[in-house]
Design a protein around this motif. Sequence first.
Motif, short mmCIF file in Angstrom:
data_model
loop_
_atom_site.label_atom_id
_atom_site.label_comp_id
_atom_site.label_asym_id
_atom_site.label_seq_id
_atom_site.Cartn_x
_atom_site.Cartn_y
_atom_site.Cartn_z
N GLY A 99 12.85 3.78 -4.87
CA GLY A 99 12.92 4.14 -3.35
C GLY A 99 11.95 3.70 -2.34
N ARG A 100 10.80 3.05 -2.83
CA ARG A 100 9.82 2.39 -1.84
C ARG A 100 10.04 1.17 -1.30
NH1 ARG A 100 4.72 2.26 -5.26
NH2 ARG A 100 6.31 1.89 -6.68
N GLY A 101 11.23 0.24 -1.68
CA GLY A 101 11.57 -1.11 -1.10
C GLY A 101 10.85 -2.12 -1.82
N VAL A 102 9.44 -2.32 -1.45
CA VAL A 102 8.60 -3.15 -1.93
C VAL A 102 7.26 -2.59 -1.81
CG1 VAL A 102 9.91 -5.37 -1.32
CG2 VAL A 102 8.39 -4.56 0.38
N VAL A 103 6.44 -3.23 -2.87
CA VAL A 103 5.09 -3.00 -2.71
C VAL A 103 4.18 -4.35 -2.91
CG1 VAL A 103 5.22 -0.64 -3.89
CG2 VAL A 103 4.95 -2.66 -5.09
N ALA A 104 2.96 -4.28 -2.49
CA ALA A 104 1.95 -5.45 -2.61
C ALA A 104 1.83 -5.70 -4.29
CB ALA A 104 0.63 -5.33 -1.94
N ALA A 105 2.23 -6.88 -4.52
CA ALA A 105 2.22 -7.21 -6.10
C ALA A 105 0.78 -7.36 -6.52
CB ALA A 105 3.04 -8.39 -6.39
N ASP A 106 -0.07 -7.85 -5.43
CA ASP A 106 -1.40 -7.96 -5.80
C ASP A 106 -2.40 -7.67 -4.64
OD1 ASP A 106 -0.99 -10.12 -4.30
OD2 ASP A 106 -1.07 -11.45 -6.01
N GLY A 107 -3.67 -7.67 -4.69
CA GLY A 107 -4.47 -7.48 -3.62
C GLY A 107 -4.78 -5.87 -3.47
N ALA A 108 -5.84 -5.67 -2.70
CA ALA A 108 -6.37 -4.35 -2.61
C ALA A 108 -5.71 -3.71 -1.50
CB ALA A 108 -7.97 -4.18 -2.43
N VAL A 109 -4.99 -4.57 -0.60
CA VAL A 109 -4.23 -4.00 0.60
C VAL A 109 -2.82 -3.67 0.39
CG1 VAL A 109 -3.63 -4.31 3.07
CG2 VAL A 109 -5.83 -5.39 2.06
N PRO A 110 -2.37 -2.24 0.56
CA PRO A 110 -1.18 -1.76 0.07
C PRO A 110 -0.10 -2.26 1.45
CG PRO A 110 -2.53 0.19 1.04
CD PRO A 110 -3.50 -0.94 0.83
N ALA A 111 1.04 -2.45 0.96
CA ALA A 111 2.09 -2.67 2.01
C ALA A 111 2.65 -1.44 2.43
CB ALA A 111 3.02 -3.23 1.16
N LYS A 112 3.00 -1.34 3.67
CA LYS A 112 3.39 -0.06 4.41
C LYS A 112 5.07 -0.91 4.81
CE LYS A 112 3.51 2.43 8.48
NZ LYS A 112 3.06 2.53 9.94
N SER A 114 8.54 0.02 6.62
CA SER A 114 9.29 1.21 7.68
C SER A 114 10.55 0.45 7.87
CB SER A 114 8.30 1.14 8.79
OG SER A 114 7.23 1.28 8.69
N PRO A 115 11.61 1.42 7.70
CA PRO A 115 12.86 0.93 7.86
C PRO A 115 13.12 0.73 9.62
CG PRO A 115 12.81 3.18 7.06
CD PRO A 115 11.54 2.95 7.25
N ILE A 116 13.72 -0.44 10.06
CA ILE A 116 13.80 -0.53 11.30
C ILE A 116 15.08 -0.67 11.80
CG2 ILE A 116 11.74 -1.72 11.73
CD1 ILE A 116 12.99 -4.42 11.48
N ALA A 117 16.22 -0.61 10.96
CA ALA A 117 17.81 -0.61 11.31
C ALA A 117 18.29 -0.37 9.80
CB ALA A 117 18.10 -1.97 11.74
N ALA A 118 19.60 -0.43 10.03
CA ALA A 118 20.46 0.26 8.60
C ALA A 118 20.27 -0.96 7.54
CB ALA A 118 21.96 0.58 9.01
N ASN A 119 19.93 -2.17 8.09
CA ASN A 119 20.14 -3.04 7.51
C ASN A 119 18.77 -4.10 7.06
OD1 ASN A 119 20.26 -4.35 9.71
ND2 ASN A 119 21.74 -5.43 9.20
N ARG A 120 17.48 -3.43 7.57
CA ARG A 120 16.25 -4.19 7.68
C ARG A 120 15.07 -3.40 7.67
NH1 ARG A 120 16.36 -9.18 11.19
NH2 ARG A 120 14.30 -8.90 11.73
N ILE A 121 14.06 -3.81 6.90
CA ILE A 121 12.74 -3.14 6.84
C ILE A 121 11.70 -3.86 7.35
CG2 ILE A 121 13.36 -1.61 4.98
CD1 ILE A 121 11.95 -3.53 2.89
N GLU A 122 10.80 -3.34 7.93
CA GLU A 122 9.46 -4.07 8.33
C GLU A 122 8.31 -3.93 7.20
OE1 GLU A 122 8.45 -4.42 12.54
OE2 GLU A 122 6.59 -3.86 11.95
N VAL A 123 7.62 -4.90 6.65
CA VAL A 123 6.75 -4.52 5.87
C VAL A 123 5.00 -5.25 6.43
CG1 VAL A 123 5.75 -5.50 3.54
CG2 VAL A 123 8.10 -5.14 4.16
N THR A 124 4.28 -4.22 6.55
CA THR A 124 2.98 -4.81 7.08
C THR A 124 2.02 -4.59 5.92
OG1 THR A 124 3.74 -3.39 9.21
CG2 THR A 124 1.61 -3.86 8.75
#
Length: 130
Positions: A91-104, A106-116
């Motif tokens: 249910g999280r969508g995606v996570v950072a596969a490596d590195g110390a900085v986590p991925a945030k 956010s849903p931005i539409a019914a068919n899109r997410i924004e990953v920061t």
Amino acid sequence: MMRFALLLTLVLLSACSGGDDSANANESALLRAPEPVGLEDGAERIECAVAGAEAFAPVCAVERRMTGEGLTLIVRAPNGGFRRLLVTRDGRGVVAADGAVPAKVSPIAANRIEVTIGGDRYRLPATVRQ
């Protein structure tokens, strides 16, 4: 707290010459966009704003790889940088596969997410369910 279930379903662009010419208008627009330096021809493009950029542009390339952890997305920026994202099934969508900085995510539409991640932002196609 509102809970989201994100199921990432990335759209593939046809890389075969002589293939079906029924690509939608959005894909056609992406294919006609000027090619950024350092990215392979025919790579799928997504909108991104990297290195603190304010405006999004369809200049990042996405590569998919099946690994022991599952589906991994490698998102490459025109400046040579890249991020590895692991598609989750929880249910999280995606996570950072490596590195110390986590991925945030956010849903931005019914068919899109924004990953920061850090100062980089990526807009990915997805199915967002509440």
